[in-house]
Scaffold this active site. Sequence first.
Site, short mmCIF file in Angstrom:
data_model
loop_
_atom_site.label_atom_id
_atom_site.label_comp_id
_atom_site.label_asym_id
_atom_site.label_seq_id
_atom_site.Cartn_x
_atom_site.Cartn_y
_atom_site.Cartn_z
N LYS A 236 58.30 45.09 54.32
CA LYS A 236 57.45 46.03 53.59
C LYS A 236 57.43 47.33 54.37
O LYS A 236 57.61 47.33 55.59
CB LYS A 236 56.03 45.49 53.45
CG LYS A 236 55.32 46.01 52.21
CD LYS A 236 55.84 45.34 50.95
CE LYS A 236 55.12 45.80 49.71
NZ LYS A 236 55.52 45.04 48.52
N GLY B 14 44.38 45.11 32.57
CA GLY B 14 45.33 46.05 33.15
C GLY B 14 46.42 46.33 32.12
O GLY B 14 47.08 45.39 31.66
N TYR B 15 46.59 47.60 31.73
CA TYR B 15 47.59 47.91 30.69
C TYR B 15 48.60 48.93 31.19
O TYR B 15 49.00 49.85 30.50
CB TYR B 15 46.89 48.39 29.41
CG TYR B 15 47.61 47.92 28.15
CD1 TYR B 15 47.80 46.58 27.89
CD2 TYR B 15 48.10 48.85 27.22
CE1 TYR B 15 48.46 46.15 26.74
CE2 TYR B 15 48.76 48.43 26.07
CZ TYR B 15 48.94 47.07 25.83
OH TYR B 15 49.59 46.65 24.69
N GLY B 16 49.00 48.73 32.46
CA GLY B 16 50.12 49.49 33.01
C GLY B 16 51.41 48.77 32.62
O GLY B 16 51.47 48.03 31.64
N ASN B 17 52.43 48.94 33.44
CA ASN B 17 53.74 48.35 33.14
C ASN B 17 53.67 46.83 32.98
O ASN B 17 54.15 46.26 32.00
CB ASN B 17 54.73 48.75 34.24
CG ASN B 17 56.09 48.08 34.07
OD1 ASN B 17 56.28 46.95 34.48
ND2 ASN B 17 57.01 48.76 33.43
N GLY C 225 50.99 44.67 32.64
CA GLY C 225 50.12 44.20 31.57
C GLY C 225 50.70 44.46 30.19
O GLY C 225 50.64 43.59 29.31
N TYR C 226 51.29 45.64 30.01
CA TYR C 226 51.85 45.97 28.69
C TYR C 226 52.98 45.01 28.32
O TYR C 226 53.00 44.45 27.22
CB TYR C 226 52.37 47.41 28.63
CG TYR C 226 53.20 47.66 27.39
CD1 TYR C 226 52.61 47.63 26.12
CD2 TYR C 226 54.58 47.84 27.47
CE1 TYR C 226 53.38 47.80 24.97
CE2 TYR C 226 55.35 48.02 26.32
CZ TYR C 226 54.74 47.99 25.07
OH TYR C 226 55.50 48.15 23.94
#
Length: 416
Positions: free
Chosen positions: A106, A218-221, A223-224
């Site tokens: 990381k 969550g409706y970012g990448n 979640g969508y």
Amino acid sequence: MASKLNPYEMAVKQLEHVAKLIDLEPWILEILKRPKREIIVHLPIRMDNGEVKVFTGYRVHHNDARGPFKGGIRYHPDVTLDEVRALAMWMTWKTAVMDLPYGGAKGGIACNPKEMSQAEIERLTRRYTYAIREFIGTYIDIPAPDVYTNPQTMAWIADTYSVLEGRWEPGVVTAKPLEIGGSEGRVEATGLGTMIVAREAVRKLGINPREVTVAVQGYGNVGYYAAYFAHQWGYKVVAVSDSKGGIYNPDGLDPVKVMEHKKKTGTVVGYPGAKQITNEELLELDVTILIPAAIEGVITEKNAPNIKAKVISEGANGPTTPEADRILYEKGVLVIPDILANAGGVTCSYFEWVQALTRDWWSKEQVLRRLEQKMVKAFEDVYRLHKEKEVDMRTAAYMIAVSRVAAAMRVRGLWP
């Protein structure tokens, strides 16, 4: 809070717990508790106003017994060495549970990209690449995006590294733009993977697919695409949310139309024909599948007793606290842990790396078909051990991951 366990101490505690369950040799445990290598670099950058600022960057290599190091780079004001150490260790386990030929790494830079121009971020990225150049490479360590980094960041790293090497090296990073050797399917991969393992769990529980309901926080990448594929498969997506709140419709939502509304207004809230709910209410809805795909620590000992979902598939990293884990396991909720549920991204990164090595680019259908095979196999491995040893899915995933890394160390003879 001062009393809060730091992420690296938490990662070590997890490892020590699993080590007891699998009778891990003390010498292997002692090696795995520490990263193999920690790189700290100080990066002087000329800002747009002519001022010179010095930023601190990190790259941590945890373990490479199974293959080159792999892991993201994040740009965030709160990046610390202990956070990067923990994330590198978790990447070792994530790649091992997916049976990818990698070890964990990381990286990060303590900076606030929201307060920087695109040109300043580019200069910082190129300087960081120059500083860690001898520690990354196609067969050494392959970075990818993370918090506040993206395909453009990867393009700058690949370009800088390639200029220094004197030849184009598309395999040095993954999640690159398609124009320079990125992979088809990478955008959908994490959300799709999260939903594939949820679907497999529903099958194991013998639930009729036509009766499956889904809530996504969550409706970012991630979640969508989880909602999108759930809808495609005939599941009823009844609730979704973002940081501003959530929406609920027991008759189902169309994820594509909800995303169009979010793009226009900046939030899913206010979508026509849906009732407004809070993020907290969404987590406690009576649904078959709950996908926490927002931030960490949202499912706690306070709300776990009220959770009614039969399956939780962790699209986000660390959404469930250890106390909540115990409560949910006792309630019979099947929690698919983040190191499995959201591993679609790193799996697709592996596919991109293979394509870069061979210069043979796959179609989206090929990528998603192979992703499906990998996710189903990993789910089966973890589910089988969870049943056999009568432990929760997270413990089973860690047992498999640590056992695979330890087996590689034994065979290779990585003695102290």
